[in-house]
Scaffold this motif. Structure first.
Motif, PDB file in Angstrom:
ATOM      1  N   GLU A 128       9.777  -9.302   2.457  1.00 39.72           N
ATOM      2  CA  GLU A 128      10.084  -8.072   3.175  1.00 39.72           C
ATOM      3  C   GLU A 128       9.209  -6.917   2.704  1.00 39.72           C
ATOM      4  O   GLU A 128       8.717  -6.125   3.515  1.00 39.72           O
ATOM      5  CB  GLU A 128      11.557  -7.720   2.985  1.00 39.72           C
ATOM      6  CG  GLU A 128      12.521  -8.651   3.718  1.00 39.72           C
ATOM      7  CD  GLU A 128      13.967  -8.318   3.424  1.00 39.72           C
ATOM      8  OE1 GLU A 128      14.223  -7.301   2.743  1.00 39.72           O
ATOM      9  OE2 GLU A 128      14.855  -9.068   3.880  1.00 39.72           O
ATOM     10  N   ARG A 129       9.020  -6.808   1.402  1.00 42.05           N
ATOM     11  CA  ARG A 129       8.210  -5.709   0.868  1.00 42.05           C
ATOM     12  C   ARG A 129       6.763  -5.834   1.302  1.00 42.05           C
ATOM     13  O   ARG A 129       6.101  -4.838   1.622  1.00 42.05           O
ATOM     14  CB  ARG A 129       8.306  -5.695  -0.659  1.00 42.05           C
ATOM     15  CG  ARG A 129       9.660  -5.234  -1.183  1.00 42.05           C
ATOM     16  CD  ARG A 129       9.783  -5.481  -2.668  1.00 42.05           C
ATOM     17  NE  ARG A 129      11.092  -5.101  -3.169  1.00 42.05           N
ATOM     18  CZ  ARG A 129      11.540  -5.416  -4.373  1.00 42.05           C
ATOM     19  NH1 ARG A 129      10.783  -6.134  -5.201  1.00 42.05           N
ATOM     20  NH2 ARG A 129      12.742  -5.040  -4.759  1.00 42.05           N
ATOM     21  N   THR A 130       6.241  -7.059   1.303  1.00 40.44           N
ATOM     22  CA  THR A 130       4.853  -7.269   1.711  1.00 40.44           C
ATOM     23  C   THR A 130       4.660  -6.931   3.176  1.00 40.44           C
ATOM     24  O   THR A 130       3.715  -6.222   3.547  1.00 40.44           O
ATOM     25  CB  THR A 130       4.437  -8.732   1.456  1.00 40.44           C
ATOM     26  OG1 THR A 130       4.591  -9.023   0.064  1.00 40.44           O
ATOM     27  CG2 THR A 130       2.981  -8.947   1.843  1.00 40.44           C
ATOM     28  N   ILE A 131       5.569  -7.417   4.031  1.00 42.61           N
ATOM     29  CA  ILE A 131       5.460  -7.149   5.466  1.00 42.61           C
ATOM     30  C   ILE A 131       5.592  -5.656   5.742  1.00 42.61           C
ATOM     31  O   ILE A 131       4.851  -5.083   6.541  1.00 42.61           O
ATOM     32  CB  ILE A 131       6.539  -7.939   6.235  1.00 42.61           C
ATOM     33  CG1 ILE A 131       6.246  -9.440   6.142  1.00 42.61           C
ATOM     34  CG2 ILE A 131       6.587  -7.498   7.693  1.00 42.61           C
ATOM     35  CD1 ILE A 131       7.324 -10.305   6.766  1.00 42.61           C
ATOM     36  N   ALA A 132       6.542  -4.999   5.048  1.00 41.13           N
ATOM     37  CA  ALA A 132       6.726  -3.557   5.239  1.00 41.13           C
ATOM     38  C   ALA A 132       5.489  -2.790   4.806  1.00 41.13           C
ATOM     39  O   ALA A 132       5.065  -1.830   5.468  1.00 41.13           O
ATOM     40  CB  ALA A 132       7.949  -3.083   4.462  1.00 41.13           C
ATOM     41  N   GLY A 133       4.887  -3.199   3.699  1.00 41.09           N
ATOM     42  CA  GLY A 133       3.679  -2.528   3.212  1.00 41.09           C
ATOM     43  C   GLY A 133       2.515  -2.681   4.168  1.00 41.09           C
ATOM     44  O   GLY A 133       1.772  -1.728   4.437  1.00 41.09           O
ATOM     45  N   ALA A 135       2.743  -3.285   7.436  1.00 42.98           N
ATOM     46  CA  ALA A 135       3.051  -2.545   8.651  1.00 42.98           C
ATOM     47  C   ALA A 135       2.804  -1.058   8.453  1.00 42.98           C
ATOM     48  O   ALA A 135       2.282  -0.368   9.336  1.00 42.98           O
ATOM     49  CB  ALA A 135       4.509  -2.789   9.062  1.00 42.98           C
ATOM     50  N   SER A 136       3.184  -0.536   7.275  1.00 41.89           N
ATOM     51  CA  SER A 136       2.978   0.875   6.979  1.00 41.89           C
ATOM     52  C   SER A 136       1.495   1.207   6.950  1.00 41.89           C
ATOM     53  O   SER A 136       1.064   2.253   7.454  1.00 41.89           O
ATOM     54  CB  SER A 136       3.629   1.214   5.634  1.00 41.89           C
ATOM     55  OG  SER A 136       3.383   2.560   5.275  1.00 41.89           O
ATOM     56  N   ALA A 137       0.703   0.306   6.364  1.00 46.65           N
ATOM     57  CA  ALA A 137      -0.740   0.534   6.300  1.00 46.65           C
ATOM     58  C   ALA A 137      -1.359   0.525   7.700  1.00 46.65           C
ATOM     59  O   ALA A 137      -2.210   1.356   8.020  1.00 46.65           O
ATOM     60  CB  ALA A 137      -1.399  -0.536   5.428  1.00 46.65           C
ATOM     61  N   ARG A 138      -0.904  -0.408   8.534  1.00 51.53           N
ATOM     62  CA  ARG A 138      -1.434  -0.468   9.893  1.00 51.53           C
ATOM     63  C   ARG A 138      -1.060   0.782  10.686  1.00 51.53           C
ATOM     64  O   ARG A 138      -1.841   1.288  11.495  1.00 51.53           O
ATOM     65  CB  ARG A 138      -0.906  -1.716  10.599  1.00 51.53           C
ATOM     66  CG  ARG A 138      -1.578  -3.010  10.154  1.00 51.53           C
ATOM     67  CD  ARG A 138      -1.265  -4.141  11.120  1.00 51.53           C
ATOM     68  NE  ARG A 138       0.155  -4.470  11.124  1.00 51.53           N
ATOM     69  CZ  ARG A 138       0.699  -5.390  10.336  1.00 51.53           C
ATOM     70  NH1 ARG A 138      -0.058  -6.066   9.483  1.00 51.53           N
ATOM     71  NH2 ARG A 138       1.995  -5.647  10.399  1.00 51.53           N
ATOM     72  N   ALA A 139       0.166   1.295  10.458  1.00 54.16           N
ATOM     73  CA  ALA A 139       0.618   2.491  11.164  1.00 54.16           C
ATOM     74  C   ALA A 139      -0.236   3.702  10.812  1.00 54.16           C
ATOM     75  O   ALA A 139      -0.375   4.629  11.612  1.00 54.16           O
ATOM     76  CB  ALA A 139       2.084   2.770  10.850  1.00 54.16           C
ATOM     77  N   THR A 143      -6.338  -1.073   7.497  1.00 47.07           N
ATOM     78  CA  THR A 143      -6.251  -2.532   7.639  1.00 47.07           C
ATOM     79  C   THR A 143      -6.213  -3.208   6.287  1.00 47.07           C
ATOM     80  O   THR A 143      -6.530  -4.375   6.152  1.00 47.07           O
ATOM     81  CB  THR A 143      -7.461  -3.071   8.431  1.00 47.07           C
ATOM     82  OG1 THR A 143      -8.675  -2.684   7.763  1.00 47.07           O
ATOM     83  CG2 THR A 143      -7.453  -2.531   9.857  1.00 47.07           C
ATOM     84  N   GLY A 144      -5.860  -2.460   5.255  1.00 49.41           N
ATOM     85  CA  GLY A 144      -5.726  -3.057   3.935  1.00 49.41           C
ATOM     86  C   GLY A 144      -6.959  -2.942   3.072  1.00 49.41           C
ATOM     87  O   GLY A 144      -7.099  -3.659   2.090  1.00 49.41           O
TER      88      GLY A 144
END
Length: 205
Positions: A128-133, A135-139, A143-144
Motif C-alpha cells: 500500500e505504501r509503495t503504490i501510494a508513493g 501515485a503521489s509522484a505521478r500526480a 515518474t520516479g
C-alpha cells in the motif's frame, strides 16, 4: 523422527554451535540428525538448511533452538513452515520468543497462525505504501526520477510478491516502474534476495 538445525553467523571459529546442539540433543534429536550452517541468517546460500529441508519426511519434526536460527525474516520463516506443513512435517522451537511454536500441537499451530497473519499484514502495508508513493509522484508529474530504478521500498514489495502463484511478473514490473531485467537482478523468481538486492537494502539501513 526429530531432525535438528543449528546455525552461527561466523565461520571464523569465534562462535560455536555447542549450546544449540546440547539443547537439541536434550530435546531428543540424535546427533547424526543435526544439520549445521556457519553463515549469516540473511544469506540465501545455506547449504545445510537446504539439505535439512530436503531430508525431512512426512511425520518428521524439524527442531530449532530459536526462530532466528532458521528464517532470514518473518516472511521467509512463514514460507518454510507452510512448505513443511504441506509435506506433513512439524516445527518445534525450543527457546526464545518463538518457544510457544510447536506446529505438531493445536496451540502451537494457533501461535504460528498469528505469525503468518502478521507477515501478510506487513506485506500489504509495504504494498500500500509503495503504490501510494508512486501515485503521489505521478500526480505531481514525476515518474520516479531515473527510469527503471529499484528502491528499497520497491524491492521489499517485489520480495513479498515474487514466488506467489497469483503474481504476474509483467504487472508487478509495471506497478513498480522497473524492467524485468532490473527485477531479476535484485530478486529471484522465488522472492529471494540476490547480491544487488542485498547491497541495495544494506545502503538503505
Amino acid at each position: 523422527m526429530l531432525v535438528g538445525y543449528v546455525r552461527v553467523s561466523k565461520a571464523d571459529g569465534s562462535q560455536t554451535t555447542d549450546l544449540q546442539r546440547d539443547a537439541l540433543l536434550a530435546a531428543g534429536v540424535r546427533s547424526e540428525s543435526v544439520y549445521e550452517d556457519k553463515a549469516s541468517g540473511k544469506r540465501d546460500d545455506r547449504p545445510q538448511l537446504a539439505a535439512c529441508l530436503k531430508a525431512l519426511r512426512h511425520g518428521d519434526t524439524l527442531v530449532a533452538w530459536k526462530l532466528d536460527r532458521l528464517g532470514r525474516d518473518l516472511r521467509h520463516l512463514v514460507n518454510i513452515v507452510h512448505e513443511l506443513t504441506e509435506r506433513g512435517i512439524g516445527l518445534k522451537v525450543l527457546t526464545g520468543q518463538g518457544a510457544a511454536i510447536d506446529t505438531t500441537t493445536a496451540s502451537g499451530k494457533l501461535v504460528f497462525g498469528i505469525f503468518a497473519a502478521l507477515a501478510e499484514y506487513e506485506r500489504e502495508l509495504i504494498r500500500e505504501r509503495t503504490i501510494a508513493g508512486l501515485a503521489s509522484a505521478r500526480a505531481r508529474g514525476r515518474t520516479g526520477g531515473r527510469p527503471y530504478k529499484m528502491t528499497p521500498a520497491k524491492l521489499r514489495l517485489a520480495m513479498a510478491s515474487m514466488g506467489k502463484p497469483e503474481t504476474r511478473v509483467g504487472d508487478l514490473c509495471a506497478e513498480l516502474g522497473i524492467t524485468r531485467q532490473t527485477l531479476y537482478r535484485h530478486v529471484s523468481p522465488t522472492g529471494q534476495l540476490r547480491p544487488d538486492g542485498e547491497k541495495l537494502l544494506a545502503k538503505g539501513r
